[in-house]
Write a protein that holds these residues in place. Structure first.
Motif, PDB file in Angstrom:
ATOM      1  N   GLN A 285       0.844  -1.197   0.000  1.00  0.00           N
ATOM      2  CA  GLN A 285       0.000   0.000   0.000  1.00  0.00           C
ATOM      3  C   GLN A 285       0.875   1.241   0.000  1.00  0.00           C
ATOM      4  O   GLN A 285       1.836   1.339   0.754  1.00  0.00           O
ATOM      5  CB  GLN A 285      -0.890  -0.014   1.247  1.00  0.00           C
ATOM      6  CG  GLN A 285      -1.814   1.174   1.375  1.00  0.00           C
ATOM      7  CD  GLN A 285      -2.755   1.015   2.563  1.00  0.00           C
ATOM      8  OE1 GLN A 285      -3.242  -0.072   2.840  1.00  0.00           O
ATOM      9  NE2 GLN A 285      -3.002   2.104   3.266  1.00  0.00           N
ATOM     10  N   PHE A 286       0.556   2.198  -0.889  1.00  0.00           N
ATOM     11  CA  PHE A 286       1.245   3.479  -0.937  1.00  0.00           C
ATOM     12  C   PHE A 286       0.386   4.516  -0.220  1.00  0.00           C
ATOM     13  O   PHE A 286      -0.811   4.645  -0.498  1.00  0.00           O
ATOM     14  CB  PHE A 286       1.464   3.943  -2.379  1.00  0.00           C
ATOM     15  CG  PHE A 286       2.168   2.947  -3.259  1.00  0.00           C
ATOM     16  CD1 PHE A 286       3.148   2.104  -2.768  1.00  0.00           C
ATOM     17  CD2 PHE A 286       1.846   2.849  -4.608  1.00  0.00           C
ATOM     18  CE1 PHE A 286       3.795   1.194  -3.579  1.00  0.00           C
ATOM     19  CE2 PHE A 286       2.481   1.941  -5.435  1.00  0.00           C
ATOM     20  CZ  PHE A 286       3.468   1.113  -4.922  1.00  0.00           C
ATOM     21  N   THR A 287       0.982   5.261   0.698  1.00  0.00           N
ATOM     22  CA  THR A 287       0.256   6.319   1.399  1.00  0.00           C
ATOM     23  C   THR A 287       1.070   7.605   1.389  1.00  0.00           C
ATOM     24  O   THR A 287       2.301   7.578   1.397  1.00  0.00           O
ATOM     25  CB  THR A 287      -0.050   5.932   2.858  1.00  0.00           C
ATOM     26  OG1 THR A 287       1.156   5.529   3.513  1.00  0.00           O
ATOM     27  CG2 THR A 287      -1.051   4.779   2.913  1.00  0.00           C
ATOM     28  N   SER A 288       0.355   8.724   1.355  1.00  0.00           N
ATOM     29  CA  SER A 288       1.002  10.030   1.350  1.00  0.00           C
ATOM     30  C   SER A 288       1.510  10.368   2.742  1.00  0.00           C
ATOM     31  O   SER A 288       1.280   9.641   3.715  1.00  0.00           O
ATOM     32  CB  SER A 288       0.011  11.103   0.893  1.00  0.00           C
ATOM     33  OG  SER A 288      -0.963  11.312   1.906  1.00  0.00           O
ATOM     34  N   SER A 289       2.188  11.509   2.856  1.00  0.00           N
ATOM     35  CA  SER A 289       2.716  11.955   4.146  1.00  0.00           C
ATOM     36  C   SER A 289       1.600  12.234   5.144  1.00  0.00           C
ATOM     37  O   SER A 289       1.824  12.239   6.354  1.00  0.00           O
ATOM     38  CB  SER A 289       3.566  13.215   3.956  1.00  0.00           C
ATOM     39  OG  SER A 289       2.793  14.241   3.346  1.00  0.00           O
ATOM     40  N   THR A 290       0.368  12.442   4.641  1.00  0.00           N
ATOM     41  CA  THR A 290      -0.767  12.689   5.532  1.00  0.00           C
ATOM     42  C   THR A 290      -1.631  11.440   5.724  1.00  0.00           C
ATOM     43  O   THR A 290      -2.703  11.504   6.315  1.00  0.00           O
ATOM     44  CB  THR A 290      -1.648  13.826   4.970  1.00  0.00           C
ATOM     45  OG1 THR A 290      -2.122  13.463   3.664  1.00  0.00           O
ATOM     46  CG2 THR A 290      -0.866  15.125   4.886  1.00  0.00           C
ATOM     47  N   GLY A 291      -1.173  10.299   5.198  1.00  0.00           N
ATOM     48  CA  GLY A 291      -1.896   9.051   5.373  1.00  0.00           C
ATOM     49  C   GLY A 291      -2.907   8.741   4.301  1.00  0.00           C
ATOM     50  O   GLY A 291      -3.632   7.741   4.392  1.00  0.00           O
ATOM     51  N   GLU A 292      -2.985   9.545   3.236  1.00  0.00           N
ATOM     52  CA  GLU A 292      -3.943   9.309   2.155  1.00  0.00           C
ATOM     53  C   GLU A 292      -3.489   8.137   1.290  1.00  0.00           C
ATOM     54  O   GLU A 292      -2.318   8.016   0.936  1.00  0.00           O
ATOM     55  CB  GLU A 292      -4.079  10.561   1.296  1.00  0.00           C
ATOM     56  CG  GLU A 292      -5.039  10.424   0.128  1.00  0.00           C
ATOM     57  CD  GLU A 292      -5.063  11.656  -0.767  1.00  0.00           C
ATOM     58  OE1 GLU A 292      -5.804  11.648  -1.762  1.00  0.00           O
ATOM     59  OE2 GLU A 292      -4.331  12.616  -0.470  1.00  0.00           O
ATOM     60  N   PHE A 293      -4.423   7.264   0.942  1.00  0.00           N
ATOM     61  CA  PHE A 293      -4.143   6.114   0.084  1.00  0.00           C
ATOM     62  C   PHE A 293      -3.827   6.597  -1.325  1.00  0.00           C
ATOM     63  O   PHE A 293      -4.602   7.329  -1.933  1.00  0.00           O
ATOM     64  CB  PHE A 293      -5.356   5.190   0.079  1.00  0.00           C
ATOM     65  CG  PHE A 293      -5.213   3.963  -0.770  1.00  0.00           C
ATOM     66  CD1 PHE A 293      -4.463   2.886  -0.339  1.00  0.00           C
ATOM     67  CD2 PHE A 293      -5.857   3.874  -2.002  1.00  0.00           C
ATOM     68  CE1 PHE A 293      -4.356   1.735  -1.111  1.00  0.00           C
ATOM     69  CE2 PHE A 293      -5.755   2.739  -2.779  1.00  0.00           C
ATOM     70  CZ  PHE A 293      -4.998   1.661  -2.329  1.00  0.00           C
TER      71      PHE A 293
END
Length: 303
Positions: free
Chosen positions: A138-146
């Protein structure tokens, strides 16, 4: 080669299902340039170039192919499919899907073929990749967004037997390990990372008209999203990332609490109650029902 791919895969993720109809370019730097309603995908002629996926909702992913330094340029195989002959008894065969995902299959030809297939992934600053329950990445952004990811891996041999396979992560490199040399495999073996960003292949308003005089919001999982949903941590991803994606694409889903309640119900029961697992229709006119879990299965999330 198509016969090898046709016999590979799993019940939920057959390689040649929903292949994009776009022909190979045959000129310039791109072997494939595919635009779908969900995402745009480009596949380079040069094996050392990047496969780029840009979602219509804004996410952008890029990966570089394994063993590319000694590979030959892409050769067209069929609409939506090209192949790179690597110099180690393997082929890398990207298959672009109609839902804008890319199944980057590897054909492993013998015991002399390697067992490690590294993919270098480019993600936004601060984003991270992690292996989640079920083995997917799973890839997530620095703010936890998928942001997307690789579905749980698989590898099958020429007789349909499943072989041990898993992902390992080292920085921006995700390696699929396929344990074929000591597994008594019948060759060729086929394995894949399946890259995508959009869990839903369709979202819309009032696909069959309104209900109760108010809007109906509909969503249908993409092939890539369906594979996530039915394996590993799929329900958790759909509850969080799926809802966020639906809100981004259909903002009216946030108008009434009942819409999220119906969505959560479909996530829980959509796979077990088969008829609720195709289009998920959320009717704004339905009453709010905070205790939906107690009685949702019988009416298939329609209360």
């Amino acid at each position: 080669m198509l016969a090898v791919l046709a016999s590979a895969g799993t019940a939920d993720g057959v390689v040649l299902t929903d292949v994009a109809t776009a022909p190979s370019q045959g000129h310039g730097d791109l072997a494939l340039d595919v635009s779908t309603e969900v995402a745009d995908v480009t596949v380079p002629v040069d094996p050392e170039g990047a496969v780029d996926l840009t979602s219509q909702s804004g996410e952008s992913l890029s990966l570089r192919l394994p063993h590319a330094a000694s590979a030959q340029d892409a050769q067209p195989i069929a609409d939506g499919i090209v192949a790179y002959q690597n110099d180690n008894e393997t082929l890398t065969v990207p298959v672009v899907k109609g839902d804008g995902s890319v199944q980057v299959t590897t054909i492993i030809e013998s015991t002399q073929s390697p067992e490690r297939f590294p993919y270098e992934v480019s993600l936004p600053d601060g984003a991270q990749a992690e292996v989640v329950e079920g083995g997917g990445v799973q890839f997530t952004s620095s703010t936890g967004e998928f942001l997307g990811g690789f579905t749980p891996p698989w590898a099958t041999d020429a007789e349909g037997a499943s072989l041990p396979t898993w992902y390992e992560i080292d920085g921006s490199t995700i390696t699929q390990v396929v344990d074929h040399q000591d597994s008594g495999a019948a060759y060729p073996v086929v394995a894949d990372p399946w890259l995508g960003a959009d869990l839903f292949g369709y979202t819309g308003y009032n696909r069959k008209g309104t209900w109760g005089g108010q809007v109906v919001i509909s969503a249908k999982l993409s092939g890539w999203g369906w594979y996530w949903y039915t394996t590993g941590s799929g329900q958790a991803i759909l509850h969080s990332a799926g809802w966020s994606e639906l809100l981004k694409k259909r903002p009216q889903a946030d108008d009434e609490a009942t819409l999220k309640q119906q969505y959560q119900c479909h996530v829980v029961f959509g796979y077990a109650v088969w008829l609720a697992g195709l289009h998920w229709d959320l009717e704004k006119a339905r009453v709010n029902k905070s205790n939906w879990l107690a009685s949702a299965a019988s009416p298939k999330c329609n209360w």
